[in-house]
Design a protein around this motif. Structure first.
Motif, PDB file in Angstrom:
ATOM      1  N   ALA A  58      19.922  33.505   4.434  1.00 21.93           N
ATOM      2  CA  ALA A  58      20.473  33.466   3.073  1.00 21.93           C
ATOM      3  C   ALA A  58      21.444  34.622   2.848  1.00 21.93           C
ATOM      4  N   ASP A  59      21.082  35.812   3.314  1.00 24.64           N
ATOM      5  CA  ASP A  59      21.973  36.958   3.152  1.00 24.64           C
ATOM      6  C   ASP A  59      23.248  36.793   3.970  1.00 24.64           C
ATOM      7  N   PHE A  60      23.133  36.248   5.182  1.00 25.48           N
ATOM      8  CA  PHE A  60      24.342  36.071   5.986  1.00 25.48           C
ATOM      9  C   PHE A  60      25.238  34.997   5.379  1.00 25.48           C
ATOM     10  N   LEU A  61      24.645  33.953   4.804  1.00 27.79           N
ATOM     11  CA  LEU A  61      25.453  32.948   4.119  1.00 27.79           C
ATOM     12  C   LEU A  61      26.224  33.594   2.966  1.00 27.79           C
ATOM     13  N   ARG A  62      25.576  34.487   2.223  1.00 23.19           N
ATOM     14  CA  ARG A  62      26.271  35.206   1.148  1.00 23.19           C
ATOM     15  C   ARG A  62      27.382  36.086   1.710  1.00 23.19           C
ATOM     16  N   TYR A  63      27.136  36.698   2.867  1.00 18.18           N
ATOM     17  CA  TYR A  63      28.169  37.523   3.507  1.00 18.18           C
ATOM     18  C   TYR A  63      29.402  36.670   3.818  1.00 18.18           C
ATOM     19  N   CYS A  64      29.184  35.472   4.320  1.00 17.99           N
ATOM     20  CA  CYS A  64      30.308  34.565   4.596  1.00 17.99           C
ATOM     21  C   CYS A  64      31.028  34.187   3.310  1.00 17.99           C
ATOM     22  N   MET A  65      30.274  33.884   2.261  1.00 19.08           N
ATOM     23  CA  MET A  65      30.896  33.528   0.989  1.00 19.08           C
ATOM     24  C   MET A  65      31.692  34.707   0.409  1.00 19.08           C
ATOM     25  N   ASN A  66      31.189  35.930   0.614  1.00 18.23           N
ATOM     26  CA  ASN A  66      31.880  37.120   0.120  1.00 18.23           C
ATOM     27  C   ASN A  66      33.152  37.438   0.901  1.00 18.23           C
ATOM     28  N   ASN A  67      33.237  36.945   2.141  1.00 18.97           N
ATOM     29  CA  ASN A  67      34.339  37.320   3.034  1.00 18.97           C
ATOM     30  C   ASN A  67      34.931  36.078   3.709  1.00 18.97           C
ATOM     31  N   PRO A  68      35.541  35.184   2.924  1.00 15.99           N
ATOM     32  CA  PRO A  68      35.986  33.910   3.489  1.00 15.99           C
ATOM     33  C   PRO A  68      37.142  34.026   4.472  1.00 15.99           C
ATOM     34  N   LYS A  69      37.922  35.114   4.442  1.00 19.89           N
ATOM     35  CA  LYS A  69      39.015  35.243   5.416  1.00 19.89           C
ATOM     36  C   LYS A  69      38.476  35.452   6.833  1.00 19.89           C
ATOM     37  N   PRO A  70      37.611  36.444   7.098  1.00 18.26           N
ATOM     38  CA  PRO A  70      37.083  36.588   8.457  1.00 18.26           C
ATOM     39  C   PRO A  70      35.943  35.637   8.776  1.00 18.26           C
ATOM     40  N   CYS A  71      35.299  35.067   7.740  1.00 19.03           N
ATOM     41  CA  CYS A  71      34.097  34.252   7.963  1.00 19.03           C
ATOM     42  C   CYS A  71      34.200  32.879   7.302  1.00 19.03           C
ATOM     43  N   VAL A 154      43.476  37.090  23.405  1.00 19.84           N
ATOM     44  CA  VAL A 154      44.176  37.717  22.297  1.00 19.84           C
ATOM     45  C   VAL A 154      43.580  39.102  22.034  1.00 19.84           C
ATOM     46  N   PRO A 155      44.407  40.126  21.719  1.00 24.35           N
ATOM     47  CA  PRO A 155      43.854  41.448  21.410  1.00 24.35           C
ATOM     48  C   PRO A 155      43.214  41.468  20.029  1.00 24.35           C
ATOM     49  N   MET A 156      42.093  42.188  19.906  1.00 22.53           N
ATOM     50  CA  MET A 156      41.346  42.284  18.655  1.00 22.53           C
ATOM     51  C   MET A 156      41.012  43.743  18.378  1.00 22.53           C
ATOM     52  N   TYR A 157      41.096  44.143  17.107  1.00 21.77           N
ATOM     53  CA  TYR A 157      40.984  45.541  16.725  1.00 21.77           C
ATOM     54  C   TYR A 157      40.028  45.709  15.550  1.00 21.77           C
ATOM     55  N   VAL A 158      39.261  46.800  15.577  1.00 24.24           N
ATOM     56  CA  VAL A 158      38.428  47.187  14.443  1.00 24.24           C
ATOM     57  C   VAL A 158      39.293  48.002  13.488  1.00 24.24           C
ATOM     58  N   THR A 159      39.330  47.605  12.219  1.00 24.70           N
ATOM     59  CA  THR A 159      40.153  48.281  11.228  1.00 24.70           C
ATOM     60  C   THR A 159      39.303  49.222  10.364  1.00 24.70           C
ATOM     61  N   THR A 160      39.972  49.942   9.480  1.00 21.18           N
ATOM     62  CA  THR A 160      39.278  50.772   8.493  1.00 21.18           C
ATOM     63  C   THR A 160      39.063  50.023   7.178  1.00 21.18           C
ATOM     64  N   LEU A 161      39.402  48.748   7.132  1.00 16.74           N
ATOM     65  CA  LEU A 161      39.145  47.926   5.951  1.00 16.74           C
ATOM     66  C   LEU A 161      37.693  47.455   5.971  1.00 16.74           C
ATOM     67  N   GLU A 162      37.006  47.595   4.869  1.00 18.94           N
ATOM     68  CA  GLU A 162      35.600  47.219   4.790  1.00 18.94           C
ATOM     69  C   GLU A 162      35.448  45.814   4.206  1.00 18.94           C
ATOM     70  N   THR A 163      34.520  45.069   4.762  1.00 22.27           N
ATOM     71  CA  THR A 163      34.171  43.775   4.174  1.00 22.27           C
ATOM     72  C   THR A 163      33.212  43.995   3.008  1.00 22.27           C
ATOM     73  N   LYS A 164      32.966  42.940   2.248  1.00 21.85           N
ATOM     74  CA  LYS A 164      32.059  43.014   1.096  1.00 21.85           C
ATOM     75  C   LYS A 164      30.641  42.723   1.567  1.00 21.85           C
ATOM     76  N   ALA A 165      29.741  43.656   1.343  1.00 29.52           N
ATOM     77  CA  ALA A 165      28.382  43.566   1.870  1.00 29.52           C
ATOM     78  C   ALA A 165      27.573  42.481   1.174  1.00 29.52           C
ATOM     79  N   ALA A 166      26.537  42.004   1.892  1.00 30.00           N
ATOM     80  CA  ALA A 166      25.536  41.090   1.338  1.00 30.00           C
ATOM     81  C   ALA A 166      24.203  41.426   2.007  1.00 30.00           C
TER      82      ALA A 166
END
Length: 291
Positions: A58-71, A154-166
């Motif tokens: 349930a919490d991970f589903l909320r995480y996806c809903m909070n962050n629809p661009k990466p998830c 494809v190259p992938m990078y960790v950014t300093t932008l934070e996602t919205k927690a759940a």
């Protein structure tokens, strides 16, 4: 060569890139793996993987809903079931990806080529859209994708932008990068914006330092980029993002794909918005990505 390396070696006798999604999954199931799936089954939706105990679902589903661009959620299983029928009738999550990462509570992981030995009856599968799915449209427009031309991930990078927690799930945004000439970059933005279930339009264009990337030639995941003079780097939200959130949640067991090694579904990319999109966009109406 260990078992994982052997599984990620393409069977030279078979052109796996020319296979249908069903045939490609059968080849992967039998041990003939393409490794990273960029460029395979063009025109069909690919997905990132996150598998968690039901108590965290349930919490991970909320995480996806909070962050629809990466998830961007494109599929979800019943607890204990390795099947996601909406994405493929014969699809088996335990065997149909080229490689998996299995995380322990301390954040460490091991790589496996199938999940038969670790599967549990309380596991829930989430499948998230992947940027590989819009690459076919970019190629059809005549825009070069240099990682594909060079046979690289494809190259992938960790950014300093934070996602919205759940709940316990939180962490930085991970991005994938493709470099283009300026005119091509504009076209790539417009083309990818049509594919919201595959991350949609980019989250950043230009100076990598503005999103915390110190060295473009040293991605945290994937392969180093192929750059040409005058290129503009274009960054898309990436489905590796949940791996950091899952590690931070410290679940007793969590499973993802190896970066670049996706689930290839039976859903045509150009129809995905109609086949899968309505319920997803109704559910995410009004949500925004913190990034």
């Amino acid at each position: 060569m260990n078992a994982l390396e052997a599984n990620l070696t393409t069977n030279a006798a078979t052109d796996l890139s020319a296979l249908s999604p069903q045939a490609l999954r059968r080849e992967i199931r039998s041990g003939h793996s393409p490794g990273p799936t960029a460029g395979y089954a063009p025109g069909f939706l690919q997905g990132n993987l996150a598998i968690l105990p039901e108590s965290y679902a349930a919490d991970f589903l909320r995480y996806c809903m909070n962050n629809p661009k990466p998830c961007p959620l494109i599929g979800m299983s019943e607890a204990g079931s390795p099947l996601v029928p909406a994405l493929g009738d014969d699809l088996d999550i335990r065997t149909d990806l080229p490689a998996y990462r299995v995380f322990s509570a301390d954040g460490s992981y091991r790589s496996l080529v199938d999940l038969k030995e670790v599967w549990r009856d309380d596991l829930v599968t989430f499948v998230l859209g992947c940027s590989f799915s819009f690459e076919a449209a970019i190629e059809r427009a005549g825009l070069p994708l240099r990682h594909l031309q060079a046979g690289r991930n494809v190259p992938m990078y960790v950014t300093t932008l934070e996602t919205k927690a759940a709940g316990a799930f939180h962490g930085p945004l991970v991005v994938s990068m493709r470099a283009f000439k300026p005119a091509h970059a504009i076209q790539a933005v417009l083309l990818s914006d049509r594919f919201r279930l595959a991350h949609g339009a980019p989250v950043h264009i230009g100076d990598p330092a503005q999103i915390g990337i110190k060295d473009l030639m040293q991605p945290e995941f994937g392969d180093a980029p192929v750059l040409e003079p005058g290129d503009i780097p274009v960054f898309w939200a990436c489905g590796v993002t949940p791996q950091a959130a899952i590690a931070n949640a410290a679940t007793d067991l969590a499973i993802t794909h190896e970066p670049g090694c996706m689930l290839v579904t039976d859903i045509r990319t150009d129809a995905a918005e109609f086949v899968l999109g309505a319920a997803y966009f109704d559910a995410t109406a009004g949500t925004t990505n913190a990034a």
